[in-house]
Design a protein around this motif. Sequence first.
Motif, PDB file in Angstrom:
ATOM      1  N   ARG A  15       0.445  44.356 -23.357  1.00  0.00           N
ATOM      2  CA  ARG A  15      -0.481  43.234 -23.589  1.00  0.00           C
ATOM      3  C   ARG A  15       0.290  41.942 -23.842  1.00  0.00           C
ATOM      4  O   ARG A  15      -0.072  40.888 -23.331  1.00  0.00           O
ATOM      5  N   GLN A  16       1.349  42.002 -24.633  1.00  0.00           N
ATOM      6  CA  GLN A  16       2.153  40.816 -24.895  1.00  0.00           C
ATOM      7  C   GLN A  16       2.759  40.279 -23.604  1.00  0.00           C
ATOM      8  O   GLN A  16       2.794  39.069 -23.379  1.00  0.00           O
ATOM      9  N   LYS A  17       3.224  41.178 -22.725  1.00  0.00           N
ATOM     10  CA  LYS A  17       3.782  40.762 -21.441  1.00  0.00           C
ATOM     11  C   LYS A  17       2.701  40.093 -20.597  1.00  0.00           C
ATOM     12  O   LYS A  17       2.937  39.052 -19.982  1.00  0.00           O
ATOM     13  N   TYR A  18       1.501  40.680 -20.575  1.00  0.00           N
ATOM     14  CA  TYR A  18       0.395  40.096 -19.817  1.00  0.00           C
ATOM     15  C   TYR A  18       0.078  38.689 -20.326  1.00  0.00           C
ATOM     16  O   TYR A  18      -0.079  37.751 -19.535  1.00  0.00           O
ATOM     17  N   ALA A  59       0.212  32.881 -19.497  1.00  0.00           N
ATOM     18  CA  ALA A  59       0.552  31.534 -19.974  1.00  0.00           C
ATOM     19  C   ALA A  59       1.536  30.864 -19.017  1.00  0.00           C
ATOM     20  O   ALA A  59       1.422  29.671 -18.730  1.00  0.00           O
ATOM     21  N   SER A  60       2.477  31.637 -18.515  1.00  0.00           N
ATOM     22  CA  SER A  60       3.454  31.101 -17.572  1.00  0.00           C
ATOM     23  C   SER A  60       2.778  30.668 -16.273  1.00  0.00           C
ATOM     24  O   SER A  60       3.077  29.603 -15.730  1.00  0.00           O
ATOM     25  N   MET A  61       1.856  31.489 -15.776  1.00  0.00           N
ATOM     26  CA  MET A  61       1.141  31.142 -14.543  1.00  0.00           C
ATOM     27  C   MET A  61       0.292  29.894 -14.735  1.00  0.00           C
ATOM     28  O   MET A  61       0.236  29.029 -13.858  1.00  0.00           O
ATOM     29  N   LEU A  62      -0.371  29.791 -15.881  1.00  0.00           N
ATOM     30  CA  LEU A  62      -1.186  28.609 -16.150  1.00  0.00           C
ATOM     31  C   LEU A  62      -0.324  27.358 -16.219  1.00  0.00           C
ATOM     32  O   LEU A  62      -0.700  26.303 -15.705  1.00  0.00           O
ATOM     33  N   GLY A  63       0.833  27.471 -16.837  1.00  0.00           N
ATOM     34  CA  GLY A  63       1.746  26.341 -16.913  1.00  0.00           C
ATOM     35  C   GLY A  63       2.237  25.923 -15.535  1.00  0.00           C
ATOM     36  O   GLY A  63       2.309  24.729 -15.224  1.00  0.00           O
ATOM     37  N   SER A  64       2.531  26.898 -14.690  1.00  0.00           N
ATOM     38  CA  SER A  64       2.974  26.603 -13.326  1.00  0.00           C
ATOM     39  C   SER A  64       1.855  25.953 -12.520  1.00  0.00           C
ATOM     40  O   SER A  64       2.093  25.009 -11.769  1.00  0.00           O
ATOM     41  N   ALA A  65       0.648  26.465 -12.675  1.00  0.00           N
ATOM     42  CA  ALA A  65      -0.493  25.901 -11.948  1.00  0.00           C
ATOM     43  C   ALA A  65      -0.771  24.473 -12.407  1.00  0.00           C
ATOM     44  O   ALA A  65      -1.078  23.594 -11.586  1.00  0.00           O
ATOM     45  N   GLU A  66      -0.653  24.230 -13.700  1.00  0.00           N
ATOM     46  CA  GLU A  66      -0.871  22.889 -14.225  1.00  0.00           C
ATOM     47  C   GLU A  66       0.166  21.919 -13.650  1.00  0.00           C
ATOM     48  O   GLU A  66      -0.182  20.813 -13.225  1.00  0.00           O
ATOM     49  N   MET A  67       1.428  22.335 -13.618  1.00  0.00           N
ATOM     50  CA  MET A  67       2.476  21.478 -13.075  1.00  0.00           C
ATOM     51  C   MET A  67       2.245  21.221 -11.589  1.00  0.00           C
ATOM     52  O   MET A  67       2.437  20.095 -11.110  1.00  0.00           O
ATOM     53  N   ALA A  68       1.808  22.234 -10.855  1.00  0.00           N
ATOM     54  CA  ALA A  68       1.527  22.051  -9.429  1.00  0.00           C
ATOM     55  C   ALA A  68       0.410  21.035  -9.233  1.00  0.00           C
ATOM     56  O   ALA A  68       0.473  20.185  -8.332  1.00  0.00           O
ATOM     57  N   GLY A  69      -0.609  21.098 -10.083  1.00  0.00           N
ATOM     58  CA  GLY A  69      -1.707  20.136 -10.008  1.00  0.00           C
ATOM     59  C   GLY A  69      -1.250  18.719 -10.315  1.00  0.00           C
ATOM     60  O   GLY A  69      -1.653  17.763  -9.640  1.00  0.00           O
ATOM     61  N   ILE A  70      -0.404  18.587 -11.311  1.00  0.00           N
ATOM     62  CA  ILE A  70       0.119  17.261 -11.683  1.00  0.00           C
ATOM     63  C   ILE A  70       0.934  16.687 -10.537  1.00  0.00           C
ATOM     64  O   ILE A  70       0.806  15.505 -10.195  1.00  0.00           O
ATOM     65  N   LYS A  71       1.752  17.528  -9.918  1.00  0.00           N
ATOM     66  CA  LYS A  71       2.571  17.055  -8.799  1.00  0.00           C
ATOM     67  C   LYS A  71       1.706  16.667  -7.602  1.00  0.00           C
ATOM     68  O   LYS A  71       2.010  15.709  -6.893  1.00  0.00           O
TER      69      LYS A  71
END
Length: 113
Positions: free
Chosen positions: A61-64, A69-81
């Motif tokens: 669960r901790q890994k999930y 969180a990592s995927m959301l951060g990556s998606a947010e950065m992609a949107g900003i770019k």
Amino acid sequence: MKDTLKGVFFRLPLRLSSLEKCYNNNESEVLKMNEPGLKKAMDTLQYLSQDSEARRLYEARQKYLHDEASMLGSAEMAGIKKVAKNMLDLNLDISIIIKATGLTEQEINALRK
């Protein structure tokens, strides 16, 4: 930073004595609410006392949660770019793009390529 660490170490004996009191008097719920950070420590102690299957499930669960969180951060950065790229295409001044997106000038220039 030093003051923050000093404050943490100053309060450490209080937190440890509260944790000990919690387990001795079964007052865990009250102490969780009264001592900031104590909930996490108690959860960790509970985790450490679980059987191996429960520990495996906890770690999964901790890994999930970490991966999510990592995927959301990556998606947010992609949107900003993407927004920054659109702003470049509209020939907006780079200083405006920096303020609007929080990207650095180097990051914005890399989007031009």
